[in-house]
Design a protein around this motif. Structure first.
Motif, PDB file in Angstrom:
ATOM      1  N   THR A 146     -26.491 -40.115 -72.076  1.00 13.21           N
ATOM      2  CA  THR A 146     -26.921 -39.881 -70.691  1.00 13.21           C
ATOM      3  C   THR A 146     -26.243 -38.691 -70.025  1.00 13.21           C
ATOM      4  O   THR A 146     -26.712 -38.215 -68.994  1.00 13.21           O
ATOM      5  N   VAL A 171     -25.951 -39.416 -64.116  1.00 12.07           N
ATOM      6  CA  VAL A 171     -25.382 -40.675 -63.646  1.00 12.07           C
ATOM      7  C   VAL A 171     -25.382 -40.636 -62.124  1.00 12.07           C
ATOM      8  O   VAL A 171     -24.844 -39.696 -61.527  1.00 12.07           O
ATOM      9  N   LEU A 213     -28.502 -42.910 -65.928  1.00 10.33           N
ATOM     10  CA  LEU A 213     -27.929 -44.172 -65.463  1.00 10.33           C
ATOM     11  C   LEU A 213     -27.965 -44.245 -63.945  1.00 10.33           C
ATOM     12  O   LEU A 213     -27.698 -43.248 -63.259  1.00 10.33           O
ATOM     13  N   VAL A 269     -25.640 -51.640 -63.926  1.00 13.15           N
ATOM     14  CA  VAL A 269     -25.733 -50.338 -64.568  1.00 13.15           C
ATOM     15  C   VAL A 269     -27.111 -50.310 -65.213  1.00 13.15           C
ATOM     16  O   VAL A 269     -27.392 -51.055 -66.145  1.00 13.15           O
ATOM     17  N   GLY A 305     -29.784 -48.300 -67.207  1.00 15.33           N
ATOM     18  CA  GLY A 305     -30.079 -47.162 -68.059  1.00 15.33           C
ATOM     19  C   GLY A 305     -31.573 -46.986 -68.147  1.00 15.33           C
ATOM     20  O   GLY A 305     -32.323 -47.958 -68.189  1.00 15.33           O
ATOM     21  N   ILE A 309     -27.719 -46.477 -75.279  1.00 14.41           N
ATOM     22  CA  ILE A 309     -27.174 -46.382 -73.923  1.00 14.41           C
ATOM     23  C   ILE A 309     -26.310 -47.599 -73.633  1.00 14.41           C
ATOM     24  O   ILE A 309     -25.188 -47.485 -73.131  1.00 14.41           O
ATOM     25  N   VAL A 316     -22.282 -47.617 -72.721  1.00 17.45           N
ATOM     26  CA  VAL A 316     -21.815 -48.148 -71.435  1.00 17.45           C
ATOM     27  C   VAL A 316     -20.808 -49.270 -71.661  1.00 17.45           C
ATOM     28  O   VAL A 316     -19.734 -49.288 -71.036  1.00 17.45           O
TER      29      VAL A 316
END
Length: 143
Positions: free
Chosen positions: A22, A26, A40, A66, A68, A83, A87
Protein backbone atom coordinates in the motif's frame (compact mmCIF):
# COMPACT_ATOMS: atom_id res chain seq x y z
CA UNK A 1 -2.69 18.11 23.28
CA UNK A 2 -5.00 15.57 21.66
CA UNK A 3 -7.09 12.72 23.05
CA UNK A 4 -5.12 9.46 23.31
CA UNK A 5 -7.63 7.93 20.88
CA UNK A 6 -6.50 10.44 18.23
CA UNK A 7 -2.84 9.82 19.12
CA UNK A 8 -3.43 6.08 18.63
CA UNK A 9 -5.09 6.66 15.24
CA UNK A 10 -2.16 8.86 14.15
CA UNK A 11 0.39 6.29 15.35
CA UNK A 12 -1.41 3.48 13.52
CA UNK A 13 -1.29 5.62 10.37
CA UNK A 14 2.46 6.17 10.85
CA UNK A 15 3.05 2.45 11.55
CA UNK A 16 1.22 1.45 8.37
CA UNK A 17 2.66 4.06 6.01
CA UNK A 18 5.28 2.57 3.73
CA UNK A 19 4.14 -1.05 3.70
CA UNK A 20 5.19 -2.89 0.55
CA UNK A 21 1.72 -3.24 -1.03
CA UNK A 22 0.00 0.00 0.00
CA UNK A 23 3.01 2.35 0.27
CA UNK A 24 2.04 5.94 1.09
CA UNK A 25 -1.65 5.38 0.24
CA UNK A 26 -2.68 5.49 3.91
CA UNK A 27 -5.41 7.84 5.12
CA UNK A 28 -6.64 8.36 8.70
CA UNK A 29 -10.24 8.88 7.69
CA UNK A 30 -13.21 6.73 6.81
CA UNK A 31 -14.06 9.16 4.00
CA UNK A 32 -11.53 9.32 1.19
CA UNK A 33 -11.84 9.33 -2.57
CA UNK A 34 -10.42 6.01 -3.73
CA UNK A 35 -8.40 7.23 -6.69
CA UNK A 36 -5.21 5.34 -5.79
CA UNK A 37 -4.87 1.61 -5.37
CA UNK A 38 -4.15 -0.32 -3.31
CA UNK A 39 -4.47 1.66 -0.07
CA UNK A 40 -5.56 1.81 3.55
CA UNK A 41 -8.18 3.76 5.49
CA UNK A 42 -7.83 3.99 9.29
CA UNK A 43 -10.64 5.06 11.58
CA UNK A 44 -12.08 4.48 15.03
CA UNK A 45 -15.56 3.05 15.41
CA UNK A 46 -16.26 2.82 19.10
CA UNK A 47 -14.67 2.92 22.52
CA UNK A 48 -15.64 1.28 25.78
CA UNK A 49 -14.34 2.48 29.11
CA UNK A 50 -14.41 1.35 32.72
CA UNK A 51 -13.28 3.30 35.76
CA UNK A 52 -10.90 1.58 38.16
CA UNK A 53 -12.08 2.70 41.59
CA UNK A 54 -8.78 1.71 43.20
CA UNK A 55 -6.48 3.82 41.01
CA UNK A 56 -8.95 6.35 39.62
CA UNK A 57 -7.77 5.50 36.13
CA UNK A 58 -9.96 4.70 33.16
CA UNK A 59 -9.37 1.46 31.31
CA UNK A 60 -10.31 1.97 27.67
CA UNK A 61 -10.77 -0.26 24.64
CA UNK A 62 -10.93 1.53 21.31
CA UNK A 63 -11.90 -0.38 18.17
CA UNK A 64 -9.71 0.72 15.27
CA UNK A 65 -10.70 -0.27 11.75
CA UNK A 66 -8.01 -0.71 9.14
CA UNK A 67 -9.67 -0.97 5.76
CA UNK A 68 -7.52 -2.20 2.92
CA UNK A 69 -8.78 -1.72 -0.59
CA UNK A 70 -7.74 -2.51 -4.13
CA UNK A 71 -9.31 -1.49 -7.42
CA UNK A 72 -9.74 -3.39 -10.68
CA UNK A 73 -6.80 -5.66 -11.53
CA UNK A 74 -5.37 -5.24 -8.01
CA UNK A 75 -8.68 -6.29 -6.44
CA UNK A 76 -7.94 -9.96 -5.89
CA UNK A 77 -8.12 -12.21 -2.87
CA UNK A 78 -4.34 -12.59 -2.97
CA UNK A 79 -3.74 -8.82 -2.91
CA UNK A 80 -6.16 -8.34 -0.03
CA UNK A 81 -4.59 -11.19 1.93
CA UNK A 82 -1.14 -9.68 1.37
CA UNK A 83 -2.38 -6.33 2.65
CA UNK A 84 -3.81 -8.11 5.70
CA UNK A 85 -0.53 -9.91 6.41
CA UNK A 86 1.48 -6.69 6.15
CA UNK A 87 -0.92 -4.78 8.44
CA UNK A 88 -0.98 -7.55 11.06
CA UNK A 89 2.81 -7.79 11.05
CA UNK A 90 3.18 -4.02 11.46
CA UNK A 91 0.62 -3.60 14.24
CA UNK A 92 1.17 -6.80 16.20
CA UNK A 93 4.95 -6.42 16.41
CA UNK A 94 4.97 -5.83 20.17
CA UNK A 95 5.48 -2.05 20.05
CA UNK A 96 1.91 -1.52 21.32
CA UNK A 97 1.20 1.43 19.04
CA UNK A 98 4.26 3.45 19.92
CA UNK A 99 3.89 2.66 23.62
CA UNK A 100 0.44 4.29 23.86
CA UNK A 101 -1.37 0.99 24.38
CA UNK A 102 -1.20 -1.76 26.95
CA UNK A 103 -2.21 -4.36 24.38
CA UNK A 104 -3.60 -4.75 20.86
CA UNK A 105 -5.66 -7.61 19.49
CA UNK A 106 -7.04 -8.43 16.05
CA UNK A 107 -10.70 -9.28 16.65
CA UNK A 108 -12.16 -9.67 13.16
CA UNK A 109 -11.48 -9.58 9.44
CA UNK A 110 -14.09 -9.19 6.72
CA UNK A 111 -13.56 -9.40 2.96
CA UNK A 112 -15.94 -8.03 0.34
CA UNK A 113 -16.07 -7.18 -3.34
CA UNK A 114 -18.27 -4.54 -4.97
CA UNK A 115 -18.87 -3.65 -8.59
CA UNK A 116 -19.29 0.10 -9.05
CA UNK A 117 -19.87 0.91 -12.69
CA UNK A 118 -16.79 -0.34 -14.49
CA UNK A 119 -14.68 -0.58 -11.33
CA UNK A 120 -14.27 -3.60 -9.10
CA UNK A 121 -13.49 -2.71 -5.50
CA UNK A 122 -11.97 -5.34 -3.24
CA UNK A 123 -12.05 -4.49 0.45
CA UNK A 124 -10.71 -6.10 3.60
CA UNK A 125 -11.67 -4.62 6.97
CA UNK A 126 -9.62 -5.60 10.00
CA UNK A 127 -10.86 -4.57 13.45
CA UNK A 128 -8.24 -4.18 16.16
CA UNK A 129 -9.13 -3.66 19.82
CA UNK A 130 -6.51 -1.43 21.39
CA UNK A 131 -6.39 -1.34 25.19
CA UNK A 132 -5.07 1.77 26.95
CA UNK A 133 -5.36 3.62 30.26
CA UNK A 134 -5.78 7.30 31.14
CA UNK A 135 -6.33 9.17 34.39
CA UNK A 136 -9.83 10.38 35.21
CA UNK A 137 -10.14 13.86 33.66
CA UNK A 138 -6.91 13.53 31.65
CA UNK A 139 -7.80 11.83 28.33
CA UNK A 140 -4.75 13.32 26.62
CA UNK A 141 -2.12 11.26 28.45
CA UNK A 142 -1.72 7.50 28.18
CA UNK A 143 -0.56 5.75 31.35
Amino acid sequence: MTHVRQQIRSQVEADLTGLTTTGANVFASRVHQLNVSPGLLIYTQSEESERDTMSGGIFRTVSVSVEGYALDADATDDTLDTICAEVETALLDGSNVGGLAKDIQLVSTEVSFEQGGELLLGRIIMIFDIFYVTDQGAPEVAL
